[in-house]
Scaffold this active site. Structure first.
Site, PDB file in Angstrom:
ATOM      1  N   LYS A   1       5.907  -0.867 -13.946  1.00  0.00           N
ATOM      2  CA  LYS A   1       7.189  -1.515 -13.678  1.00  0.00           C
ATOM      3  C   LYS A   1       7.447  -2.591 -14.727  1.00  0.00           C
ATOM      4  CE  LYS A   1       7.779  -4.085  -9.883  1.00  0.00           C
ATOM      5  NZ  LYS A   1       8.078  -4.252  -8.449  1.00  0.00           N
TER       6      LYS A   1
ATOM      7  N   ASP B   1      -4.854  -5.790  -5.690  1.00  0.00           N
ATOM      8  CA  ASP B   1      -3.720  -6.694  -5.546  1.00  0.00           C
ATOM      9  C   ASP B   1      -4.223  -8.099  -5.246  1.00  0.00           C
ATOM     10  OD1 ASP B   1      -0.453  -6.082  -4.975  1.00  0.00           O
ATOM     11  OD2 ASP B   1      -1.189  -8.048  -4.364  1.00  0.00           O
TER      12      ASP B   1
ATOM     13  N   GLY C   1       0.764  -1.239   0.000  1.00  0.00           N
ATOM     14  CA  GLY C   1       0.000   0.000   0.000  1.00  0.00           C
ATOM     15  C   GLY C   1       0.790   1.282   0.000  1.00  0.00           C
TER      16      GLY C   1
ATOM     17  N   ASP D   1      -6.872 -11.374  -8.508  1.00  0.00           N
ATOM     18  CA  ASP D   1      -5.872 -11.558  -9.553  1.00  0.00           C
ATOM     19  C   ASP D   1      -6.259 -10.739 -10.777  1.00  0.00           C
ATOM     20  OD1 ASP D   1      -4.160 -12.462 -11.539  1.00  0.00           O
ATOM     21  OD2 ASP D   1      -4.284 -14.564 -10.930  1.00  0.00           O
TER      22      ASP D   1
END
Length: 209
Positions: free
Chosen positions: A161, A80, A60, A96
């Protein structure tokens, strides 16, 4: 079970890490908070009034940063696979992201309203097999990009990312036509030895432009 030399070295590095110490002192849930802070300070990603979707949010820390910088005006939806302790001002979905049912729950929360910023710090559970881990990481990045394409407002931004390796150059080429600018960022809080980096798509282009 006796700890390996590798795990001992990792723990020593972790507890002595300046960003881990700062996070503990300043109340952030992980050192990753400082990655987003640096990126926001450089690229001005977060402003009051925005709707922000945080993918791969647990524990978080990114959501903490977003809430602080929205200054009470805006919306944060976090998702998440792992549980995340509640945060004031954050709507959390546990599930998921690769499953259609979970994506549908996220889209239902949005209620057809486009978003200003999509941030994804998702990473797969690592198998230790480099080719498999890279493929899984790129798959998550591509799913995040698909979501951003569908839900970002014109001029909205996308941060994801990624890991340098197979598929990286292709992802950059895929993003470039969709944004006014695509840049690669390596925040100081991202460890030098890590292959992780961040792709930032600035200014979502309107369809047909």
């Amino acid at each position: 079970m006796k700890r390996s030399r590798t795990s001992k070295a990792w723990m020593q590095e972790h507890v002595s890490d300046q960003f881990v110490k700062r996070a503990n002192k300043e109340g952030y849930r992980s050192r990753a908070a400082y990655k987003l802070m640096e990126l926001d300070e450089r690229d001005k990603l977060i402003r009051p009034g925005m709707t922000v979707v945080d993918l791969g949010a647990a524990p978080g820390s990114w959501s903490q940063v977003v809430v602080e910088r929205l200054k009470g005006s805006g919306r944060v939806i976090a998702l998440d696979l792992l549980e995340m302790q509640g945060l004031p001002g954050v709507e959390f979905i546990r599930g998921d992201f690769t499953e259609a049912e979970i994506l549908a729950r996220l889209e239902e929360l949005l209620q057809d309203s486009p978003v200003d910023l999509v941030i994804s710090d998702m990473a797969p559970n690592m198998s230790g097999v480099a080719s498999i881990d890279q493929a899984r990481a790129m798959y998550l990045a591509e799913l995040s990009l698909d979501f951003a394409w569908q839900w970002l407002k014109p001029q909205g931004n996308f941060l994801v990312k990624v890991f340098i390796g197979s598929g990286f150059d292709e992802l950059v080429r895929t993003m470039k036509p969709e944004f006014n600018k695509v840049v690669i960022r390596k925040p100081k809080a991202s460890r030098d030895r890590s292959a992780e980096t961040y792709l930032l798509g600035l200014g979502r282009r309107q369809a047909g432009v």
